[in-house]
Design a protein around this motif. Structure first.
Motif, PDB file in Angstrom:
ATOM      1  N   LYS A 107      58.238 -10.450  13.874  1.00 48.14           N
ATOM      2  CA  LYS A 107      59.474 -10.929  13.264  1.00 48.14           C
ATOM      3  C   LYS A 107      59.825 -12.347  13.709  1.00 48.14           C
ATOM      4  O   LYS A 107      60.957 -12.637  14.052  1.00 48.14           O
ATOM      5  CB  LYS A 107      60.608  -9.935  13.523  1.00 48.14           C
ATOM      6  N   ASN A 161      67.374  -0.205   9.481  1.00 47.55           N
ATOM      7  CA  ASN A 161      68.388   0.055  10.513  1.00 47.55           C
ATOM      8  C   ASN A 161      69.808  -0.042   9.947  1.00 47.55           C
ATOM      9  O   ASN A 161      70.035  -0.588   8.855  1.00 47.55           O
ATOM     10  CB  ASN A 161      68.218  -0.949  11.662  1.00 47.55           C
ATOM     11  N   GLY A 163      72.151  -1.950  10.872  1.00 49.71           N
ATOM     12  CA  GLY A 163      72.544  -3.360  10.773  1.00 49.71           C
ATOM     13  C   GLY A 163      72.117  -4.029   9.479  1.00 49.71           C
ATOM     14  O   GLY A 163      72.569  -5.140   9.180  1.00 49.71           O
ATOM     15  N   SER A 164      71.254  -3.398   8.710  1.00 49.02           N
ATOM     16  CA  SER A 164      70.851  -3.991   7.431  1.00 49.02           C
ATOM     17  C   SER A 164      72.046  -4.128   6.485  1.00 49.02           C
ATOM     18  O   SER A 164      72.022  -4.924   5.549  1.00 49.02           O
ATOM     19  CB  SER A 164      69.749  -3.160   6.776  1.00 49.02           C
ATOM     20  N   MET A 165      73.095  -3.345   6.725  1.00 50.98           N
ATOM     21  CA  MET A 165      74.308  -3.453   5.899  1.00 50.98           C
ATOM     22  C   MET A 165      75.090  -4.738   6.188  1.00 50.98           C
ATOM     23  O   MET A 165      75.858  -5.205   5.346  1.00 50.98           O
ATOM     24  CB  MET A 165      75.240  -2.265   6.159  1.00 50.98           C
ATOM     25  N   ASP A 166      74.946  -5.270   7.382  1.00 52.26           N
ATOM     26  CA  ASP A 166      75.804  -6.392   7.789  1.00 52.26           C
ATOM     27  C   ASP A 166      75.598  -7.641   6.942  1.00 52.26           C
ATOM     28  O   ASP A 166      76.566  -8.276   6.530  1.00 52.26           O
ATOM     29  CB  ASP A 166      75.573  -6.715   9.269  1.00 52.26           C
ATOM     30  N   PHE A 167      74.357  -8.015   6.719  1.00 56.42           N
ATOM     31  CA  PHE A 167      74.097  -9.248   5.971  1.00 56.42           C
ATOM     32  C   PHE A 167      73.192  -9.018   4.761  1.00 56.42           C
ATOM     33  O   PHE A 167      73.417  -9.577   3.698  1.00 56.42           O
ATOM     34  CB  PHE A 167      73.495 -10.312   6.905  1.00 56.42           C
ATOM     35  N   GLN A 168      72.170  -8.191   4.915  1.00 57.08           N
ATOM     36  CA  GLN A 168      71.183  -8.018   3.840  1.00 57.08           C
ATOM     37  C   GLN A 168      71.821  -7.499   2.557  1.00 57.08           C
ATOM     38  O   GLN A 168      71.377  -7.812   1.458  1.00 57.08           O
ATOM     39  CB  GLN A 168      70.077  -7.053   4.295  1.00 57.08           C
TER      40      GLN A 168
ATOM     41  N   ASP B 110      65.229  -7.414  16.019  1.00 61.73           N
ATOM     42  CA  ASP B 110      64.545  -6.266  15.423  1.00 61.73           C
ATOM     43  C   ASP B 110      65.500  -5.076  15.517  1.00 61.73           C
ATOM     44  O   ASP B 110      66.629  -5.223  15.986  1.00 61.73           O
ATOM     45  CB  ASP B 110      63.231  -6.011  16.190  1.00 61.73           C
ATOM     46  N   ILE B 111      65.059  -3.896  15.089  1.00 65.88           N
ATOM     47  CA  ILE B 111      65.924  -2.719  15.222  1.00 65.88           C
ATOM     48  C   ILE B 111      66.256  -2.515  16.702  1.00 65.88           C
ATOM     49  O   ILE B 111      65.548  -3.005  17.579  1.00 65.88           O
ATOM     50  CB  ILE B 111      65.268  -1.441  14.638  1.00 65.88           C
ATOM     51  N   GLY B 138      71.159  -7.723  11.544  1.00 70.06           N
ATOM     52  CA  GLY B 138      72.505  -7.227  11.790  1.00 70.06           C
ATOM     53  C   GLY B 138      72.807  -6.743  13.203  1.00 70.06           C
ATOM     54  O   GLY B 138      72.063  -7.008  14.151  1.00 70.06           O
ATOM     55  N   GLU B 139      73.920  -6.013  13.292  1.00 66.07           N
ATOM     56  CA  GLU B 139      74.543  -5.718  14.584  1.00 66.07           C
ATOM     57  C   GLU B 139      73.616  -5.065  15.609  1.00 66.07           C
ATOM     58  O   GLU B 139      73.547  -5.504  16.753  1.00 66.07           O
ATOM     59  CB  GLU B 139      75.781  -4.832  14.362  1.00 66.07           C
ATOM     60  N   ASP B 140      72.911  -4.011  15.214  1.00 60.99           N
ATOM     61  CA  ASP B 140      72.109  -3.330  16.239  1.00 60.99           C
ATOM     62  C   ASP B 140      70.912  -4.158  16.698  1.00 60.99           C
ATOM     63  O   ASP B 140      70.284  -3.844  17.712  1.00 60.99           O
ATOM     64  CB  ASP B 140      71.681  -1.918  15.796  1.00 60.99           C
ATOM     65  N   SER B 141      70.616  -5.233  15.963  1.00 64.53           N
ATOM     66  CA  SER B 141      69.531  -6.116  16.402  1.00 64.53           C
ATOM     67  C   SER B 141      70.031  -7.160  17.409  1.00 64.53           C
ATOM     68  O   SER B 141      69.244  -7.758  18.137  1.00 64.53           O
ATOM     69  CB  SER B 141      68.878  -6.805  15.201  1.00 64.53           C
TER      70      SER B 141
END
Lengths: 295, 295
Positions: A107, A161, A163-168, B110-111, B138-141
């Motif tokens: 990544k 994950n 967190g994909s909701m936050d920006f993606q 990453d996750i 996002g957040e958890d990353s």
């Protein structure tokens, strides 16, 4: 590697799209085994071994290679062990048969001259066939990876994950005019579309998480032909049956990764035998579901 | 490091916000020297040295440490040299005085369970004080980095490269209702706002490129108090005067990075002496412009 092993391995050393598809159909499997080798989760009898991570990986690779077409090394688990971890990664990637797509799940992504160094890391210093890349910094951060012949760049699209909701999944403003006027799109859709224009289906794949299979159906309308690397099946809760139903295309177009579900399926001395069984189960399910539309 | 050197170094081993501010004001400099040590650009006389990268870095650190408050190691230039590069990175970060903020410019993310491994890499396997992190996942990353006491997470906001236009400046859809209704925002603004809510001004900074200084003024309305790591001054064309004018806050709030402009200012045997001169020029300009509003 190519030089050392002569002509025979040249044939295998280039994992082109057609070669990858051929291998998937021959094996009736599109399984990728994720070597997220967390040193704290190794079987007890291995922990005192001076080269525990590599010993573990070697046994896992031997145990699973007949049932998968790819291995994915998660660089974080190696880097966190410092120099020794980096060494274990080097040994591991050289141990993976060239008949399998060797993915560095790293990544990376930075300004152009720095991304060039990362591309050199994984494609020259190490013999990986593919590397995962983060898209936030845009075109010049992705291009240096695409410039390598016969190598794959795997860009993060929609991850698995929370967190994909936050920006993606942020909704973008509708374009004011032009052919796209009125269409409402999310960031990850724009990332897929835009990034797809920088490469081809021969050198570009996307990471698409398996945790929301309905998204996969929609993503296939945007990028019908690209290979997708799908993590999140197994330990993260995604269903292989749904991934196959919504993700397969005529060339298969999928690499489904399972890490913990395979490599840490058993923590006894029988871990490798158990890894074989679980990898075999994944492969059998893939075969039953078909490895491509019309196959 | 703390254990080995006893109480005296405990005082320095924690680069808190107040300690960083104190050092900036004492030195009248907020210069960060970027160790993007490209092995192909080393002075000719060093190239045959068995430990060329570390030798070079050592000389650069000795030559510049009086004029800067931070060093930033760009991990890509070390990784691309394989194991040897990773070793040079390890030696270099240990060589940087604990009186300086030690940044790993790694752009990881990453996750959650994988980001935890990256955090361990830079904060435990290596003694870095700070690491740069990509926000796309996002957040958890991001959280696993923020969980370390007295360490800094530096999240990509608006970068200095051309590719920053591709996604970071995409305009988001206006929220339909609520207090924000009607406001049109770009992705990077949402990244700044949202990420700021996950940490504090004591453990979170942002990367903000220097190539468009007008953006900096606007960014200061969103995050007035955070420290910003500003690359792109010098080789990438940004102006220090503009960065200071639009970026300084009452606590300084800036770390301005220069890499190539300092470390490769001269390619002869005099490279270290020339690096001193250039670092001194940056510091002198910073002093003249002031190291904080009201200072």
């Amino acid at each position: 590697m190519m030089q050392r092993n002569g002509l025979f391995s040249i044939i295998f050393a280039t994992m082109t799209r057609s070669e990858l598809i051929r291998r998937i159909h021959a094996k009736q499997s599109y399984l990728c085994v994720g070597l997220d080798t967390d040193i704290t989760k190794l079987p007890a009898h291995l922990r005192s071994h001076p080269d525990a991570v590599f010993e573990f990986n070697k046994a896992i690779i031997d145990a699973t290679k007949d049932h998968c077409v790819s291995y994915k090394i998660n660089t974080a688990f190696y880097e966190s062990q410092g120099l020794k971890g980096w060494e274990a990664m080097e040994k591991t990637v050289h141990y993976i048969p060239e008949t399998h797509l060797r993915i560095a799940d790293a990544k990376r992504g930075d300004i152009g001259n720095t991304s060039s160094q990362y591309a050199r890391t994984f494609f020259e210093a190490f013999p990986f066939d593919a590397v995962t890349v983060a898209p936030y910094m845009g075109e010049d951060s992705v291009r240096p990876f695409l410039e390598y012949d016969n190598k794959w760049t795997i860009v993060l699209g929609l991850t698995s994950n929370a967190g994909s909701m936050d920006f993606q999944k942020l909704v973008l403003s509708r374009p004011a005019g032009g052919p796209e006027a009125g269409e409402e799109k999310m960031l990850y859709e724009r990332v897929l579309e835009k990034t797809a224009s920088w490469g081809t289906t021969d050198n570009l794949m996307f990471v698409v998480g398996a945790t929301r299979a309905s998204d996969l159906a929609y993503i296939r309308t945007i990028i019908p032909d690209h290979f997708l690397l799908v993590p999140g099946v197994g330990a993260q809760g995604g269903s292989l049956e749904e991934v196959a139903r919504y993700g397969l295309n005529k060339d298969c177009g999928l690499l489904v990764n399972a890490s913990r579900a395979i490599i840490f399926a058993d923590s006894s001395e029988q871990y490798a035998a158990k890894a074989t069984i679980v990898a075999q189960e994944y492969a059998a399910e893939m075969k039953a579901l078909g490895t491509g539309i019309g196959h």
